[in-house]
Design an enzyme around this catalytic site. Structure first.
Site, PDB file in Angstrom:
ATOM      1  N   TYR A 171      21.804  19.968  14.010  1.00 15.97           N
ATOM      2  CA  TYR A 171      22.832  19.089  14.568  1.00 15.97           C
ATOM      3  C   TYR A 171      22.259  17.711  14.873  1.00 15.97           C
ATOM      4  O   TYR A 171      21.514  17.549  15.839  1.00 15.97           O
ATOM      5  CB  TYR A 171      23.369  19.691  15.880  1.00 15.97           C
ATOM      6  CG  TYR A 171      24.353  20.824  15.715  1.00 15.97           C
ATOM      7  CD1 TYR A 171      24.765  21.241  14.465  1.00 15.97           C
ATOM      8  CD2 TYR A 171      24.886  21.462  16.830  1.00 15.97           C
ATOM      9  CE1 TYR A 171      25.676  22.268  14.327  1.00 15.97           C
ATOM     10  CE2 TYR A 171      25.802  22.499  16.701  1.00 15.97           C
ATOM     11  CZ  TYR A 171      26.190  22.896  15.446  1.00 15.97           C
ATOM     12  OH  TYR A 171      27.095  23.917  15.310  1.00 15.97           O
ATOM     13  N   LYS A 204      22.703  25.990   9.109  1.00 16.50           N
ATOM     14  CA  LYS A 204      24.033  25.850   9.682  1.00 16.50           C
ATOM     15  C   LYS A 204      24.275  24.393  10.031  1.00 16.50           C
ATOM     16  O   LYS A 204      23.488  23.780  10.750  1.00 16.50           O
ATOM     17  CB  LYS A 204      24.110  26.703  10.934  1.00 16.50           C
ATOM     18  CG  LYS A 204      25.458  26.722  11.507  1.00 16.50           C
ATOM     19  CD  LYS A 204      25.398  26.629  12.977  1.00 16.50           C
ATOM     20  CE  LYS A 204      26.743  26.152  13.441  1.00 16.50           C
ATOM     21  NZ  LYS A 204      27.028  26.557  14.787  1.00 16.50           N
ATOM     22  N   LYS A 206      27.581  21.122  10.447  1.00 15.48           N
ATOM     23  CA  LYS A 206      29.021  20.881  10.611  1.00 15.48           C
ATOM     24  C   LYS A 206      29.580  20.344   9.299  1.00 15.48           C
ATOM     25  O   LYS A 206      28.860  19.658   8.565  1.00 15.48           O
ATOM     26  CB  LYS A 206      29.236  19.837  11.703  1.00 15.48           C
ATOM     27  CG  LYS A 206      28.851  20.343  13.072  1.00 15.48           C
ATOM     28  CD  LYS A 206      29.281  19.405  14.164  1.00 15.48           C
ATOM     29  CE  LYS A 206      28.913  20.051  15.494  1.00 15.48           C
ATOM     30  NZ  LYS A 206      29.277  19.266  16.653  1.00 15.48           N
ATOM     31  N   SER A 247      30.022  25.269  10.603  1.00 13.65           N
ATOM     32  CA  SER A 247      30.581  25.692  11.887  1.00 13.65           C
ATOM     33  C   SER A 247      32.082  25.431  11.970  1.00 13.65           C
ATOM     34  O   SER A 247      32.618  24.509  11.337  1.00 13.65           O
ATOM     35  CB  SER A 247      29.854  25.019  13.046  1.00 13.65           C
ATOM     36  OG  SER A 247      29.926  23.640  12.907  1.00 13.65           O
ATOM     37  N   ARG A 276      34.377  29.390  18.811  1.00 11.58           N
ATOM     38  CA  ARG A 276      35.517  29.022  19.659  1.00 11.58           C
ATOM     39  C   ARG A 276      36.874  29.274  19.014  1.00 11.58           C
ATOM     40  O   ARG A 276      37.813  29.672  19.684  1.00 11.58           O
ATOM     41  CB  ARG A 276      35.394  27.546  20.079  1.00 11.58           C
ATOM     42  CG  ARG A 276      34.363  27.344  21.162  1.00 11.58           C
ATOM     43  CD  ARG A 276      34.033  25.896  21.336  1.00 11.58           C
ATOM     44  NE  ARG A 276      33.261  25.380  20.206  1.00 11.58           N
ATOM     45  CZ  ARG A 276      32.812  24.140  20.108  1.00 11.58           C
ATOM     46  NH1 ARG A 276      33.063  23.286  21.063  1.00 11.58           N
ATOM     47  NH2 ARG A 276      32.095  23.761  19.064  1.00 11.58           N
TER      48      ARG A 276
HETATM   49  P1  FBP Z   1      31.788  27.052  17.287  1.00 11.82           P
HETATM   50  O1  FBP Z   1      32.444  27.746  16.148  1.00 11.82           O
HETATM   51  O2  FBP Z   1      32.362  27.421  18.609  1.00 11.82           O
HETATM   52  O3  FBP Z   1      31.725  25.555  17.043  1.00 11.82           O
HETATM   53  O4  FBP Z   1      30.316  27.618  17.356  1.00 11.82           O
HETATM   54  C1  FBP Z   1      29.298  27.105  16.586  1.00 11.82           C
HETATM   55  C2  FBP Z   1      28.267  26.421  17.457  1.00 11.82           C
HETATM   56  O5  FBP Z   1      27.179  25.945  16.694  1.00 11.82           O
HETATM   57  C3  FBP Z   1      27.690  27.282  18.555  1.00 11.82           C
HETATM   58  O6  FBP Z   1      26.623  28.055  18.129  1.00 11.82           O
HETATM   59  C4  FBP Z   1      27.331  26.234  19.541  1.00 11.82           C
HETATM   60  O7  FBP Z   1      27.375  26.709  20.848  1.00 11.82           O
HETATM   61  C5  FBP Z   1      28.410  25.237  19.378  1.00 11.82           C
HETATM   62  O8  FBP Z   1      28.855  25.306  18.070  1.00 11.82           O
HETATM   63  C6  FBP Z   1      27.955  23.824  19.672  1.00 11.82           C
HETATM   64  O9  FBP Z   1      29.099  23.067  19.794  1.00 11.82           O
HETATM   65  P2  FBP Z   1      29.053  21.500  19.925  1.00 11.82           P
HETATM   66  O10 FBP Z   1      28.813  20.966  18.586  1.00 11.82           O
HETATM   67  O11 FBP Z   1      30.419  21.159  20.427  1.00 11.82           O
HETATM   68  O12 FBP Z   1      27.965  21.195  20.903  1.00 11.82           O
END
Ligand code: FBP
Length: 299
Positions: A171, A204, A206, A247, A276
């Protein structure tokens, strides 16, 4: 060569334990044998806090709710921090779905621009819980990036030695990146590539947006089609030789999520990791959503 053999061929330099775990995760749940993955992550309580995560669906405060939902609705694997996995170890479903120990975490109770994750458990614990792998978040872009990598590099090495899978949540985040830059196409591609270079078996990220962050240095045309942007980030991580899951993000309308997942599939994505969007709906709606996601990947 079938899909699973083709994926395994990209990991033929890995040890037998790792190759067996890859086979296992690709042959579990509703997507078994398709070459696709659907993973349930539940670390949002750590990352965002319990109320932000669970108040929209009261049963979601209970770890057993998530685990039983994941085990009974066809997910390929389930990932959570140590305390969560320990608390469900007495479930009748324990052992019935591959586990990934989320081995580092961050919390939102600070407002710095440079986030960092801290290691919260051990490989020994992952092995004791019977996990098939560990999950690690990195923040390319954070001023703590170097520190975080120093902290995790031995973990990655030792996990592989122990025959465990390494999955990296990559991320981009930090003072140079505004929130819309974090999903810019070139930034996401860069993050995916870094995860591959760190030795991730599964990456993983986005889903990337149309934005190009570094448009002064990178000559890149805007790509309007999400499917084409997905292809681009997959190419960026060893030309598709690494499994890549995307994600789900914040809870959204079912049709919007399904459309996004269709583009991920059509762009060659290995699968989805959805938290989520599942647990912030009631159990019935969540199951319906999961079935729809499975249908997209199975078609
Ligand atoms: P979600 O499907 O809820 O987005 O989960 C994926 C994830 O990577 C979780 O492992 C992590 O807690 C969350 O997203 C992080 O979310 P953000 O990008 O909002 O901090």
């Amino acid at each position: 060569m079938n899909k699973i053999e083709e994926i395994l061929s990209h990991y033929s330099a890995e040890n037998p334990g790792i190759r067996a775990k890859i086979w296992q995760i690709l042959n579990h749940g509703a997507l078994s044998g398709t070459g696709h993955l659907l993973i349930y992550p539940i670390d949002q309580g750590f990352e965002h806090g319990p109320d932000c995560s669970f108040q929209m669906n009261e049963p979601a405060y209970d770890p057993h709710y998530h685990f039983d939902l994941a085990a009974s609705s066809g997910f390929s694997a389930f990932s959570a921090p140590v305390g969560f996995l320990e608390s469900i170890a007495n479930s009748q479903n324990f052992g019935k779905i591959p586990l990934i120990l989320k081995i580092n975490s961050a919390n939102s109770l600070f407002n710095g621009k440079n986030p960092r994750q801290v290691v919260t458990s051990t490989l020994q614990k992952a092995l004791q819980l019977g996990c098939i792998g560990i999950g690690i978040t990195i923040y390319p872009g954070s001023s703590y990036f170097d520190e975080m990598i120093s902290e995790i590099k031995d973990l990655i090495f030792e996990a592989k030695n122990a025959g465990l899978l390494v999955m990296i949540w990559s991320y981009p985040r930090g003072e140079k990146l505004k929130s819309e830059d974090e999903t810019a196409l070139d930034v996401v591609a860069y993050a995916a590539h870094i995860a591959a270079l760190l030795g991730a078996h599964i990456i993983k990220i986005k889903p990337p947006s149309e934005k190009i962050f570094d448009n002064k240095n990178i000559e890149m045309k805007k790509i309007e089609d999400l499917q084409e942007r997905i292809k681009h980030v997959i190419k960026s991580a060893f030309a598709g030789r690494r499994m890549m899951v995307f994600s789900g993000g914040k809870s959204k309308f079912k049709d919007d999520l399904i459309k996004e997942i269709q583009a991920i599939k059509d762009g060659g994505g290995t699968g989805s990791i959805v938290g989520r969007n599942v647990f912030q709906r009631n159990a019935e709606d969540a199951k319906f959503l999961i079935e729809s996601i499975v249908d997209v990947y199975k078609k």
